[in-house]
Enzyme design. Structure first.
Site, PDB file in Angstrom:
ATOM      1  N   ARG A  20     -11.776   2.199 -10.402  1.00 32.69           N
ATOM      2  CA  ARG A  20     -10.634   1.953 -10.650  1.00 32.69           C
ATOM      3  C   ARG A  20      -9.645   1.136  -9.412  1.00 32.69           C
ATOM      4  O   ARG A  20      -9.051   0.655 -10.302  1.00 32.69           O
ATOM      5  CB  ARG A  20     -10.406   4.044  -9.746  1.00 32.69           C
ATOM      6  CG  ARG A  20      -9.523   4.295 -10.660  1.00 32.69           C
ATOM      7  CD  ARG A  20      -7.745   4.397  -9.948  1.00 32.69           C
ATOM      8  NE  ARG A  20      -7.438   4.134  -8.362  1.00 32.69           N
ATOM      9  CZ  ARG A  20      -7.212   4.609  -7.863  1.00 32.69           C
ATOM     10  NH1 ARG A  20      -6.081   3.307  -8.083  1.00 32.69           N
ATOM     11  NH2 ARG A  20      -7.259   5.155  -6.744  1.00 32.69           N
ATOM     12  N   ASP A  21      -9.970   2.051  -7.892  1.00 33.68           N
ATOM     13  CA  ASP A  21      -8.636   0.383  -7.773  1.00 33.68           C
ATOM     14  C   ASP A  21      -8.708  -0.284  -7.134  1.00 33.68           C
ATOM     15  O   ASP A  21      -7.855  -1.134  -7.578  1.00 33.68           O
ATOM     16  CB  ASP A  21      -8.395   1.089  -6.312  1.00 33.68           C
ATOM     17  CG  ASP A  21      -6.971   0.926  -5.427  1.00 33.68           C
ATOM     18  OD1 ASP A  21      -6.386   0.621  -5.822  1.00 33.68           O
ATOM     19  OD2 ASP A  21      -6.696   1.478  -4.281  1.00 33.68           O
ATOM     20  N   HIS A 212      -7.393   6.291   3.410  1.00 34.70           N
ATOM     21  CA  HIS A 212      -7.332   4.805   2.025  1.00 34.70           C
ATOM     22  C   HIS A 212      -7.132   3.754   2.278  1.00 34.70           C
ATOM     23  O   HIS A 212      -5.442   3.591   2.056  1.00 34.70           O
ATOM     24  CB  HIS A 212      -6.947   5.435   0.873  1.00 34.70           C
ATOM     25  CG  HIS A 212      -7.338   5.403  -0.400  1.00 34.70           C
ATOM     26  ND1 HIS A 212      -7.407   4.992  -1.212  1.00 34.70           N
ATOM     27  CD2 HIS A 212      -6.143   4.018  -0.929  1.00 34.70           C
ATOM     28  CE1 HIS A 212      -7.618   4.800  -2.425  1.00 34.70           C
ATOM     29  NE2 HIS A 212      -6.513   3.467  -1.764  1.00 34.70           N
ATOM     30  N   HIS A 214      -5.930  -0.211   2.402  1.00 34.24           N
ATOM     31  CA  HIS A 214      -6.298  -1.337   1.727  1.00 34.24           C
ATOM     32  C   HIS A 214      -6.005  -1.980   3.409  1.00 34.24           C
ATOM     33  O   HIS A 214      -5.753  -2.076   4.623  1.00 34.24           O
ATOM     34  CB  HIS A 214      -5.391  -1.720   1.654  1.00 34.24           C
ATOM     35  CG  HIS A 214      -4.918  -1.279  -0.186  1.00 34.24           C
ATOM     36  ND1 HIS A 214      -5.424  -1.693  -1.768  1.00 34.24           N
ATOM     37  CD2 HIS A 214      -4.516   1.164  -0.684  1.00 34.24           C
ATOM     38  CE1 HIS A 214      -5.785  -0.789  -2.353  1.00 34.24           C
ATOM     39  NE2 HIS A 214      -5.328   0.711  -1.737  1.00 34.24           N
ATOM     40  N   CYS A 245      -2.704  -3.064  -5.456  1.00 35.81           N
ATOM     41  CA  CYS A 245      -1.884  -1.865  -6.905  1.00 35.81           C
ATOM     42  C   CYS A 245      -1.659  -2.798  -7.803  1.00 35.81           C
ATOM     43  O   CYS A 245      -0.584  -3.469  -7.127  1.00 35.81           O
ATOM     44  CB  CYS A 245      -1.863  -1.017  -5.749  1.00 35.81           C
ATOM     45  SG  CYS A 245      -0.399   0.461  -6.978  1.00 35.81           S
ATOM     46  N   ASN A 254      -8.847  -2.343  -1.271  1.00 34.74           N
ATOM     47  CA  ASN A 254      -9.308  -1.820   0.144  1.00 34.74           C
ATOM     48  C   ASN A 254     -10.642  -2.216   1.328  1.00 34.74           C
ATOM     49  O   ASN A 254     -10.880  -3.444   0.401  1.00 34.74           O
ATOM     50  CB  ASN A 254     -10.485  -0.589  -0.902  1.00 34.74           C
ATOM     51  CG  ASN A 254      -8.887   0.223  -1.452  1.00 34.74           C
ATOM     52  OD1 ASN A 254      -8.467   0.493  -2.547  1.00 34.74           O
ATOM     53  ND2 ASN A 254      -8.367   1.624  -1.197  1.00 34.74           N
TER      54      ASN A 254
HETATM   55  P1  HMG Z   1       6.716   6.896 -18.428  1.00 29.83           P
HETATM   56  O1  HMG Z   1       7.163   5.279 -18.934  1.00 29.83           O
HETATM   57  O2  HMG Z   1       8.240   6.527 -18.006  1.00 29.83           O
HETATM   58  O3  HMG Z   1       6.238   7.528 -19.266  1.00 29.83           O
HETATM   59  O4  HMG Z   1       6.234   5.841 -17.210  1.00 29.83           O
HETATM   60  P2  HMG Z   1       6.590   8.298 -20.795  1.00 29.83           P
HETATM   61  O5  HMG Z   1       6.473   9.317 -20.407  1.00 29.83           O
HETATM   62  O6  HMG Z   1       8.306   7.491 -20.827  1.00 29.83           O
HETATM   63  O7  HMG Z   1       5.788   7.591 -21.967  1.00 29.83           O
HETATM   64  C1  HMG Z   1       5.840   6.105 -22.104  1.00 29.83           C
HETATM   65  C2  HMG Z   1       4.589   5.909 -22.769  1.00 29.83           C
HETATM   66  O8  HMG Z   1       3.494   5.523 -21.924  1.00 29.83           O
HETATM   67  C3  HMG Z   1       4.894   6.524 -23.634  1.00 29.83           C
HETATM   68  O9  HMG Z   1       3.871   5.629 -25.289  1.00 29.83           O
HETATM   69  C4  HMG Z   1       3.724   7.783 -23.469  1.00 29.83           C
HETATM   70  O10 HMG Z   1       3.499   8.629 -25.137  1.00 29.83           O
HETATM   71  C5  HMG Z   1       2.718   6.619 -22.953  1.00 29.83           C
HETATM   72  P3  HMG Z   1       5.381   5.545 -26.325  1.00 29.83           P
HETATM   73  O11 HMG Z   1       5.748   6.785 -26.769  1.00 29.83           O
HETATM   74  O12 HMG Z   1       5.898   4.146 -26.158  1.00 29.83           O
HETATM   75  O13 HMG Z   1       4.361   5.012 -26.637  1.00 29.83           O
HETATM   76  N1  HMG Z   1       1.936   7.542 -21.964  1.00 29.83           N
HETATM   77  C6  HMG Z   1       0.982   7.526 -21.704  1.00 29.83           C
HETATM   78  N2  HMG Z   1       0.100   6.930 -22.641  1.00 29.83           N
HETATM   79  C7  HMG Z   1      -1.032   7.364 -21.714  1.00 29.83           C
HETATM   80  N3  HMG Z   1      -1.713   8.376 -20.975  1.00 29.83           N
HETATM   81  C8  HMG Z   1      -1.117   8.741 -20.144  1.00 29.83           C
HETATM   82  C9  HMG Z   1       0.546   8.627 -20.642  1.00 29.83           C
HETATM   83  N4  HMG Z   1       1.777   8.326 -19.987  1.00 29.83           N
HETATM   84  C10 HMG Z   1       2.902   8.448 -20.883  1.00 29.83           C
HETATM   85  N5  HMG Z   1      -1.601   9.394 -18.855  1.00 29.83           N
HETATM   86  C11 HMG Z   1       3.954   6.675 -15.993  1.00 29.83           C
HETATM   87  C12 HMG Z   1       5.156   7.269 -16.727  1.00 29.83           C
HETATM   88  C13 HMG Z   1       3.368   7.551 -14.848  1.00 29.83           C
HETATM   89  C14 HMG Z   1       3.082   7.030 -17.137  1.00 29.83           C
HETATM   90  C15 HMG Z   1       3.838   5.371 -16.429  1.00 29.83           C
HETATM   91  O14 HMG Z   1       4.796   5.024 -14.833  1.00 29.83           O
HETATM   92  C16 HMG Z   1       2.036   4.645 -15.218  1.00 29.83           C
HETATM   93  O15 HMG Z   1       0.908   5.210 -15.679  1.00 29.83           O
HETATM   94  N6  HMG Z   1       1.844   4.015 -14.074  1.00 29.83           N
HETATM   95  C17 HMG Z   1       0.409   4.228 -13.994  1.00 29.83           C
HETATM   96  C18 HMG Z   1       0.368   3.408 -12.490  1.00 29.83           C
HETATM   97  C19 HMG Z   1      -0.595   3.128 -11.992  1.00 29.83           C
HETATM   98  O16 HMG Z   1      -1.607   3.357 -12.446  1.00 29.83           O
HETATM   99  N7  HMG Z   1      -0.723   2.449 -10.898  1.00 29.83           N
HETATM  100  C20 HMG Z   1      -1.683   2.668  -9.567  1.00 29.83           C
HETATM  101  C21 HMG Z   1      -2.774   3.550  -9.594  1.00 29.83           C
HETATM  102  S1  HMG Z   1      -1.404   4.137  -7.979  1.00 29.83           S
HETATM  103  C22 HMG Z   1      -2.301   3.007  -6.660  1.00 29.83           C
HETATM  104  O17 HMG Z   1      -3.308   2.506  -6.902  1.00 29.83           O
HETATM  105  C23 HMG Z   1      -2.462   3.775  -5.533  1.00 29.83           C
HETATM  106  C24 HMG Z   1      -3.816   4.778  -4.603  1.00 29.83           C
HETATM  107  O18 HMG Z   1      -4.852   3.709  -4.833  1.00 29.83           O
HETATM  108  C25 HMG Z   1      -3.321   4.812  -2.897  1.00 29.83           C
HETATM  109  C26 HMG Z   1      -2.641   4.720  -1.872  1.00 29.83           C
HETATM  110  O19 HMG Z   1      -3.131   2.867  -2.226  1.00 29.83           O
HETATM  111  O20 HMG Z   1      -1.461   4.197  -1.708  1.00 29.83           O
HETATM  112  C27 HMG Z   1      -3.684   6.026  -5.539  1.00 29.83           C
HETATM  113 MG    MG Z   2      -5.364   2.310  -3.138  1.00 26.79          MG
END
Ligand code: HMG
Ligand code: MG
Length: 310
Positions: A20-21, A212, A214, A245, A254
C-alpha cells in the site's frame, strides 16, 4: 526514570505496508498480478499483517485503482491480516463489497497536510472517520487509525505534540484499536520521537501504539530502536523500503522491513518473519519495479549467510 530495555522474550508485530504505502507512489503502472504476488509472498514470509491496498479515490491515487481486483485476488493465509486503507464511507463500502475484514483510517496532526492529502480539515476528517467506524463497529470490522505528520509537516513545518495527542486520542474515542504514529516525511530523530511517544502514551496506552517511520533522512531505524525502548511493540515497515506519500513532496519510503527484522533478530526480539525469504522478496520486487533496493540488509544479505552458518 530510564527507559525499559527490550527483553529477550519480547515479540514485535510488524505491519508490512509495502503493497500500500510502498506502491501508492510508484509512477509507472504495476500489473495487478504483481501486486497480488507481492502480498502473497510477503505473507508467506511469516508477516502477520500485510496492508494490501487502499480504497481511496482513484483520481487521487491512480496506482491503487485496482484495489478491488487486488484484494479479491489474494490467496489469503489463515492467521494473516490484510487490512486496507479507507478514507470515507464510499471507500468502506467498496472494501466491504469485496470481503475486506479489517481496515485502517487516516488523518493527520497537521491541518495543511490533511487539506492536501484528503481535502479536509482535521475535524472534518474525524467526522468522516466517525461515519466509517460506526459502520465498522456494527459489522465487527476492526479499525486501525493513522496519524500522519507527527514529527513535522511538509507544508506547515513544526507540528505541536499537543496536536498529535489530540488526534490520537480522538481516533481511540472513535473506536480505533491501534494508533499508528506516522513520521510521514522522515524528519524525526530519536529524541523527538521519544518525546512525542511519551506525550501520546500518557493518553493512549503504549500497547495500542504503533510507529510508522519514513526513512527520508536515514533516521528511521534509530527511531524504531528508540520506540522499542519506549515500550512500543508494533512497527510498520515496507519491504525494500518501498514508498512515499504522493501528497508529501520529497517523502521517501518507510523503514525497510528487512532492516527492522535484522535489528529485532539481533536484539533477540521475535517477529515470526523468515528474513532470508523476505530478502528474496525485496530483491524480486525491486527488480520488478526497476528501482534500487532500499534495504541495506536486502542489498548486503543476511548474516551469517546460510553457507557460512552451515
Ligand atoms: P474529494 O475530491 O474531496 O472527494 O477527495 P469527493 O467526495 O468530492 O469525491 C470526488 C470524486 O472521487 C467523486 O467522483 C467521488 O465519487 C470519488 P466523481 O463524482 O468526481 O466521479 N470518490 C471515491 N472513489 C472511490 N473510492 C473512494 C472515493 N471517495 C470519493 N473512497 C478523498 C477526498 C478523501 C476521497 C481523496 O482526497 C482521497 O482519496 N485521498 C487519498 C489520498 C491518499 O491516499 N494518500 C495516501 C495515503 S495516506 C499516507 O500515505 C500516510 C500514511 O502512510 C501514514 C504516514 O506515512 O504518515 C497512512
Ligand atoms: Mg506512510
Amino acid at each position: 526514570m530510564s527507559a525499559p530495555s527490550p527483553a529477550a522474550a519480547d515479540r514485535v508485530r510488524i505491519v508490512e505496508v509495502g503493497p500500500r504505502d510502498g506502491l501508492q507512489n510508484e509512477p509507472n503502472p504495476i500489473p495487478t498480478a504483481t501486486k497480488i504476488a507481492l502480498i502473497e509472498r510477503l505473507a508467506a514470509c511469516g508477516l502477520p499483517v500485510v496492508e494490501a491496498t487502499s480504497f481511496v479515490s482513484p483520481k487521487w491515487v491512480p496506482q491503487l485503482a485496482d484495489a478491488a481486483e487486488v484484494y479479491a485476488g489474494i490467496g489469503k493465509r489463515a492467521g494473516t491480516d490484510y487490512p486496507v486503507l479507507v478514507p470515507n464511507v464510499q471507500g468502506y463500502e467498496r472494501a466491504r463489497a469485496c470481503g475486506v475484514a479489517s481496515i485502517a483510517v487516516f488523518t493527520a496532526a497537521s491541518e495543511a497536510f490533511n487539506r492536501k492529502n484528503i481535502n479536509a480539515s482535521i475535524d472534518e476528517s474525524l467526522v468522516r472517520i466517525r461515519d466509517v467506524t460506526e459502520r465498522a463497529r456494527a459489522d465487527g470490522v476492526p479499525v486501525r487509525g493513522y496519524v500522519s505528520t507527527v514529527l513535522g509537516c511538509p507544508y506547515q513545518g513544526e507540528v505541536p505534540v499537543t496536536d498529535v495527542v489530540r488526534v490520537a486520542r480522538a481516533l481511540v474515542g472513535l473506536g480505533c484499536h491501534e494508533i499508528s504514529l506516522g513520521d510521514t516525511i522522515g524528519v524525526g530523530t530519536p529524541r523527538r520521537a521519544r518525546a512525542m511517544l511519551r506525550a501520546v502514551a500518557a493518553e493512549v496506552p503504549v500497547e495500542r501504539l504503533a510507529v510508522h517511520f519514513h526513512d527520508t533522512r536515514g533516521q528511521a531505524l534509530a527511531n524504531v530502536h528508540a520506540s522499542l525502548e519506549e515500550g512500543v511493540r508494533v512497527v510498520d515497515a515496507s519491504v525494500a523500503g518501498l514508498g512515499g506519500c504522493p501528497y508529501a513532496k520529497g517523502a521517501t519510503g518507510n523503514v525497510a522491513t528487512e532492516d527492522v527484522v535484522y535489528l529485532l533478530d539481533g536484539l533477540g526480539i521475535a517477529t515470526g518473519v523468515d528474513l532470508d525469504a523476505l530478502i528474496e522478496v525485496g530483491r524480486w520486487i525491486s527488480a520488478e519495479l526497476g528501482r534500487p533496493n532500499g534495504s541495506k540488509v536486502g542489498r548486503a544479505g543476511n548474516w551469517p549467510p546460510k553457507d557460512v552458518a552451515s
